[in-house]
Design a protein around this motif. Structure first.
Motif, PDB file in Angstrom:
ATOM      1  N   VAL A  47      68.980  77.267  14.846  1.00  0.00           N
ATOM      2  CA  VAL A  47      68.409  76.119  14.132  1.00  0.00           C
ATOM      3  C   VAL A  47      69.511  75.340  13.417  1.00  0.00           C
ATOM      4  O   VAL A  47      69.547  74.105  13.440  1.00  0.00           O
ATOM      5  N   ALA A  48      70.433  76.071  12.781  1.00  0.00           N
ATOM      6  CA  ALA A  48      71.520  75.413  12.051  1.00  0.00           C
ATOM      7  C   ALA A  48      72.397  74.589  12.990  1.00  0.00           C
ATOM      8  O   ALA A  48      72.845  73.490  12.636  1.00  0.00           O
ATOM      9  N   HIS A  49      72.649  75.112  14.180  1.00  0.00           N
ATOM     10  CA  HIS A  49      73.484  74.391  15.137  1.00  0.00           C
ATOM     11  C   HIS A  49      72.799  73.115  15.609  1.00  0.00           C
ATOM     12  O   HIS A  49      73.454  72.095  15.855  1.00  0.00           O
ATOM     13  N   ARG A  50      71.480  73.147  15.696  1.00  0.00           N
ATOM     14  CA  ARG A  50      70.733  71.967  16.133  1.00  0.00           C
ATOM     15  C   ARG A  50      70.690  70.899  15.033  1.00  0.00           C
ATOM     16  O   ARG A  50      70.952  69.719  15.285  1.00  0.00           O
ATOM     17  N   VAL A  51      70.353  71.292  13.819  1.00  0.00           N
ATOM     18  CA  VAL A  51      70.162  70.309  12.741  1.00  0.00           C
ATOM     19  C   VAL A  51      71.457  69.996  12.017  1.00  0.00           C
ATOM     20  O   VAL A  51      71.554  68.990  11.309  1.00  0.00           O
ATOM     21  N   SER A  87      65.546  70.690  21.853  1.00  0.00           N
ATOM     22  CA  SER A  87      64.485  70.655  20.834  1.00  0.00           C
ATOM     23  C   SER A  87      63.499  71.802  21.034  1.00  0.00           C
ATOM     24  O   SER A  87      63.041  72.416  20.070  1.00  0.00           O
ATOM     25  N   GLY A  88      63.168  72.098  22.304  1.00  0.00           N
ATOM     26  CA  GLY A  88      62.239  73.188  22.580  1.00  0.00           C
ATOM     27  C   GLY A  88      62.785  74.535  22.151  1.00  0.00           C
ATOM     28  O   GLY A  88      62.093  75.336  21.517  1.00  0.00           O
ATOM     29  N   SER A  90      63.046  79.016  18.215  1.00  0.00           N
ATOM     30  CA  SER A  90      63.858  79.795  17.276  1.00  0.00           C
ATOM     31  C   SER A  90      63.340  79.653  15.850  1.00  0.00           C
ATOM     32  O   SER A  90      63.364  80.616  15.078  1.00  0.00           O
ATOM     33  N   LEU A  91      62.869  78.462  15.499  1.00  0.00           N
ATOM     34  CA  LEU A  91      62.318  78.267  14.154  1.00  0.00           C
ATOM     35  C   LEU A  91      61.081  79.135  13.941  1.00  0.00           C
ATOM     36  O   LEU A  91      60.914  79.765  12.886  1.00  0.00           O
ATOM     37  N   GLY A  92      60.210  79.198  14.958  1.00  0.00           N
ATOM     38  CA  GLY A  92      59.031  80.055  14.857  1.00  0.00           C
ATOM     39  C   GLY A  92      59.394  81.533  14.794  1.00  0.00           C
ATOM     40  O   GLY A  92      58.840  82.282  13.992  1.00  0.00           O
ATOM     41  N   LEU A  93      60.344  81.940  15.640  1.00  0.00           N
ATOM     42  CA  LEU A  93      60.773  83.337  15.628  1.00  0.00           C
ATOM     43  C   LEU A  93      61.517  83.684  14.342  1.00  0.00           C
ATOM     44  O   LEU A  93      61.444  84.823  13.870  1.00  0.00           O
ATOM     45  N   LEU A  94      62.224  82.696  13.764  1.00  0.00           N
ATOM     46  CA  LEU A  94      62.869  82.916  12.468  1.00  0.00           C
ATOM     47  C   LEU A  94      61.834  83.230  11.400  1.00  0.00           C
ATOM     48  O   LEU A  94      62.000  84.161  10.603  1.00  0.00           O
ATOM     49  N   GLY A  95      60.744  82.462  11.404  1.00  0.00           N
ATOM     50  CA  GLY A  95      59.671  82.737  10.454  1.00  0.00           C
ATOM     51  C   GLY A  95      59.071  84.119  10.632  1.00  0.00           C
ATOM     52  O   GLY A  95      58.854  84.848   9.658  1.00  0.00           O
ATOM     53  N   LEU A  96      58.811  84.503  11.891  1.00  0.00           N
ATOM     54  CA  LEU A  96      58.273  85.837  12.163  1.00  0.00           C
ATOM     55  C   LEU A  96      59.240  86.926  11.712  1.00  0.00           C
ATOM     56  O   LEU A  96      58.834  87.926  11.095  1.00  0.00           O
ATOM     57  N   ALA A  97      60.527  86.734  12.005  1.00  0.00           N
ATOM     58  CA  ALA A  97      61.521  87.738  11.631  1.00  0.00           C
ATOM     59  C   ALA A  97      61.608  87.899  10.114  1.00  0.00           C
ATOM     60  O   ALA A  97      61.698  89.023   9.602  1.00  0.00           O
ATOM     61  N   LEU A  98      61.562  86.785   9.383  1.00  0.00           N
ATOM     62  CA  LEU A  98      61.669  86.858   7.926  1.00  0.00           C
ATOM     63  C   LEU A  98      60.431  87.490   7.305  1.00  0.00           C
ATOM     64  O   LEU A  98      60.526  88.258   6.335  1.00  0.00           O
ATOM     65  N   VAL A  99      59.261  87.176   7.841  1.00  0.00           N
ATOM     66  CA  VAL A  99      58.033  87.843   7.366  1.00  0.00           C
ATOM     67  C   VAL A  99      58.146  89.343   7.618  1.00  0.00           C
ATOM     68  O   VAL A  99      57.791  90.170   6.769  1.00  0.00           O
ATOM     69  N   GLY A 100      58.669  89.697   8.792  1.00  0.00           N
ATOM     70  CA  GLY A 100      58.857  91.111   9.104  1.00  0.00           C
ATOM     71  C   GLY A 100      59.848  91.782   8.177  1.00  0.00           C
ATOM     72  O   GLY A 100      59.624  92.901   7.713  1.00  0.00           O
TER      73      GLY A 100
END
Length: 366
Positions: free
Chosen positions: A58-62, A216-217, A222-232
């Protein structure tokens, strides 16, 4: 062969967050036997590495400083939700939970992560170089937020003990939100160049060294998986906390050590990401992660617990003890001296790490 390895790594980092969430659902609120605790710990470590991978995508994209901001805010929002949930469980220990967690985050980020980043970068590249203007602005905001939210309650007289009155808590919450919002606007819009990595000649680096920018896809996945990983990460850290608590009690250490251990686990993604940036001589990115996490921890936690205090019973203790205030003051002074030159040697990294070790030592032996 390299392409296949990259594909395998991507698949691995996609599967682990899902496993972490499934394991979190199966273990939440239950007493875990030793074998399950070991499994949870293994998955927790994998979720941390996965979070770092997806944060870097995500950081590399934005680009910077948006990338470090995404990781810092994402971790903090989940951490705040965990704090409020634990406070809602009630009990005397909940009264100091927000204070202990926020202060632990400040000491871990401002001394632990900053110290390690400066040490790694200066040992590898002889000097750690960063932008003094941006880092100084971040440090000033962290120091102000910490003083308003964690130091002043010890000295106010409207309520007995180190607590804010309702009016004072409201002011602290609004001030935290305003300062954090102003900083984010400064970091991402008005003076974005202050928070970008710099060369040893002082030139701003506004491009990453990676060869290909993700689509973008891929970024959204990765943004969605980042959220899942952090919740985990946060949820599984909470799941193993009873085991940690039992071990702390068996060792005869204070209960506050449990909060420190959990904070260390929760902040592992930022720590690993900061060290990777330091190894690549992107020290400004490391400092953005560290100070941004400290700032987000205070700026989002205090307003959240202020709102939660409307329906939560019992006191809300925010004021630090005298020992912790001394450590906070010393951290601010040392950090200021570190930031002013815009470059650091291994000595500065070592000084911050000694301060962090002092905090851990006093947490174990108050």
């Amino acid at each position: 062969m390299i392409v296949r390895l990259r594909t395998l790594a991507t698949q691995w980092t996609a599967v682990v967050p899902v496993i972490a969430i499934v394991l979190l659902v199966l273990t939440w609120g239950r007493d875990l036997p030793g074998v399950v605790v070991a499994l949870v710990t293994l998955v927790l470590a994998g979720a941390v590495l996965s979070a770092v991978h997806h944060a870097e995508v995500v950081a590399h994209r934005v680009g910077e400083p948006f990338g470090s901001l995404v990781l810092a805010v994402a971790v903090t929002i989940i951490e705040v939700a965990l704090i409020v949930t634990l406070m809602a469980d009630g009990g005397d220990k909940g009264a100091t939970l927000a204070r202990d967690t926020v202060f632990a985050a400040v000491m871990i980020t401002c001394n632990g992560i900053v110290g390690l980043s400066l040490l790694v970068a200066s040992l590898r590249h002889r000097l750690a170089v960063f932008n003094a203007e941006g880092t100084g602005a971040a440090l000033a905001t962290v120091a102000t937020l910490a003083t308003l939210s964690l130091v002043l309650p010890t000295f106010t007289t409207s309520k007995p003990g180190p607590e804010f009155s309702t009016t004072q808590l409201t002011f602290a919450a609004l001030s935290s939100l305003v300062l954090y919002g102003m900083f984010v606007a400064t970091q991402t819009v008005r003076h974005r160049d202050y928070f970008l990595p710099v060369t040893r000649q002082g030139a701003v680096i506004d491009a990453d060294e990676h060869a290909e920018i993700p689509s973008s896809g891929t970024t959204m996945i990765s943004l969605g998986l980042l959220g899942l990983a952090l919740v985990g990460v946060v949820g599984l850290a909470k799941g193993v906390s009873p085991t940690i608590e039992s071990g702390v009690e068996a060792a005869g250490m204070p209960h506050a050590v449990v909060g420190v251990v959990i904070a260390l686990l929760v902040l592992l993604p930022e720590t690993i990401a900061a060290l990777r940036s330091a190894r690549r001589d992107r020290v400004q990115t490391s400092l953005n992660l560290a100070l941004g996490s400290a700032m987000a921890s205070i700026g989002l936690t205090i307003p959240a617990v202020a709102v939660a205090s409307i329906w939560l019973s019992g006191p809300l203790v925010l004021g630090l003890s005298s020992t912790h205030m001394v450590l906070l003051a010393l951290t601010v002074v040392v950090s200021s001296l570190t930031v002013v030159p815009g470059r650091a040697t291994p000595l500065q990294g070592g000084v911050h790490l000694v301060l962090f070790a002092a905090y851990l030592e006093l947490a174990i032996n108050p």
